[in-house]
Enzyme design. Structure first.
Site, short mmCIF file in Angstrom:
data_model
loop_
_atom_site.label_atom_id
_atom_site.label_comp_id
_atom_site.label_asym_id
_atom_site.label_seq_id
_atom_site.Cartn_x
_atom_site.Cartn_y
_atom_site.Cartn_z
N HIS A 1 0.82 -1.22 0.00
CA HIS A 1 0.00 0.00 0.00
C HIS A 1 0.85 1.27 0.00
CE1 HIS A 1 -3.62 -2.29 0.56
NE2 HIS A 1 -3.25 -2.77 1.73
N ASP B 1 -2.47 -10.96 -1.98
CA ASP B 1 -2.97 -10.37 -0.73
C ASP B 1 -4.44 -9.98 -0.97
OD1 ASP B 1 -1.73 -8.79 1.94
OD2 ASP B 1 -3.53 -7.85 1.09
N HIS C 1 -6.07 -7.49 -0.11
CA HIS C 1 -6.26 -6.08 -0.42
C HIS C 1 -5.57 -5.73 -1.74
CE1 HIS C 1 -6.39 -6.37 4.05
NE2 HIS C 1 -7.44 -5.59 3.88
N ASP D 1 -4.10 -12.92 4.02
CA ASP D 1 -5.35 -12.41 4.59
C ASP D 1 -6.59 -12.75 3.76
OD1 ASP D 1 -4.26 -10.70 2.72
OD2 ASP D 1 -4.26 -8.93 3.99
#
Ligand SMILES: [Zn+2]
Length: 347
Positions: free
Chosen positions: A132, A168, A170, A255
């Site tokens: 991110h 991931d 996200h 995740d």
């Protein structure tokens, strides 16, 4: 390098880890905590693979500046010794900035070891995570974008095509942004949508010369092993194979696991082994085997350990169970349509 080869283990992989990564530690409770790395270390200790350690070292300003704004690097450096939050999610503790530099630099060192040495596969147990982190901003538990710094370094070493596959849960908005206009770095992401950070729509395909080299596969919450198998077989694998990368970097978050407390996907540990096996096969075909699993998110310790172990074994030994089929997600068909359109425009 020091070899740690368990009797009967398969050909070794490179390993990056450092106890100093644990010095990035929250004050009070935060899901991105040092225990996550302890879980990943258990995976390494028990995986059916041997490892050769790459000596960790910090990234230089010049290495960071390939993807980060120099002003941001300077700003971050001034945070040494301080504690606090850079945004509502992202903390720094006293040593965090040094630790983040060490994480990014250690992955650069692993890329060098892959280019200069005989071992192609690698596992990077890094904290803080990176995907991110934007050119001029820390975000979403991430300070510096480890995978992006490593991809840019590989380019500087003469690697023409780097594929970053981000499983991931996200979307890796920072990585996407850094290579948005760059055809030499393919970014492919599967992620829960709608979800944090809100980016990663099918229509985000890159711009200019980079158009077609960003591929997003947004998936509805609840995605199963079969949905991920479909996304991989219909989009991720064909796109990566067509690109013929000379290095594969996996933003390996765990995740999307069924157990994860932050997200709502439904993956088993075995799914990570299968995905890693399939990407390893492509890395063997075009990249002289060069492929790194780089830890990003994953906030359930049991899921991180089981998923990482499965991924390591899938990548290193090529052994992993096949996944169930027969379920799909509308996001896969939409992403396939967009990816085909974008690729038709570049080829
Ligand atoms: Zn994540």
């Amino acid at each position: 390098m020091t070899a740690e080869m368990a009797p009967g283990a398969r050909a070794p992989a490179l390993l990056v880890d450092d106890p100093r990564f644990d010095l990035h530690a929250p004050v009070g409770h935060h899901p991105e905590r040092p225990e996550r790395l302890a879980a990943a270390r258990q995976a390494v200790a028990h995986a059916a693979a041997g490892f050769e350690r790459v000596p960790p070292r910090p990234a230089t300003d010049a290495e960071l500046a390939r993807v980060h704004d120099p002003g941001f690097i300077e700003q971050l450096s001034k945070l040494g010794g301080q504690e606090g939050y850079l945004d509502p999610d992202t903390y720094v503790s006293a040593r965090s900035v040094d630790v983040a530099r060490l994480a990014a630099g250690s992955l650069v060192a692993m890329v060098d070891a892959m280019i200069d040495g005989p071992l192609g596969k690698g596992v990077a147990l890094l904290r803080p995570p990176g995907h991110h982190a934007r050119p001029a901003r820390a975000m979403g538990f991430c300070l510096l974008n480890n995978v992006a710094v490593a991809a840019a370094h590989a380019r500087s070493r003469g690697i023409e095509r780097v594929a970053i596959v981000d499983w991931d849960v996200h979307h890796g908005n920072g990585t996407q942004e850094m290579f948005w206009r760059d055809p030499h770095v393919l970014y492919v992401s599967m992620h829960q949508s709608p979800f944090y950070p809100g980016t990663g729509g099918v229509d985000e395909v890159g711009e200019g010369n980079g158009r077609g080299y960003t591929v997003n596969v947004p998936l509805a919450a609840g995605g199963s092993d079969a949905v991920y198998a479909s996304a991989f077989e219909r989009i991720v694998l064909p796109v990566v194979e067509a690109y013929a990368p000379q290095l594969v970097l996996v933003s390996a978050g765990f995740d999307a696991s069924a157990r994860d407390p932050l997200a709502q996907m439904d993956l088993s540990a075995e799914a990570f082994g299968w995905m890693a096996r399939e990407l390893g096969r492509l890395a063997d075909a075009s990249a002289k085997g060069r492929m790194a699993l780089v830890l990003e998110g994953g906030y359930d310790l049991v899921a991180v350990e089981a998923g990482m172990r499965s991924a390591i074994e899938g990548m290193v030994t090529g052994r992993a169970g096949d996944l169930p089929h027969g379920e799909d997600d509308p996001g896969v068909a939409r992403a396939e349509e967009w990816a085909k359109k974008a690729w038709a425009a570049v080829s």
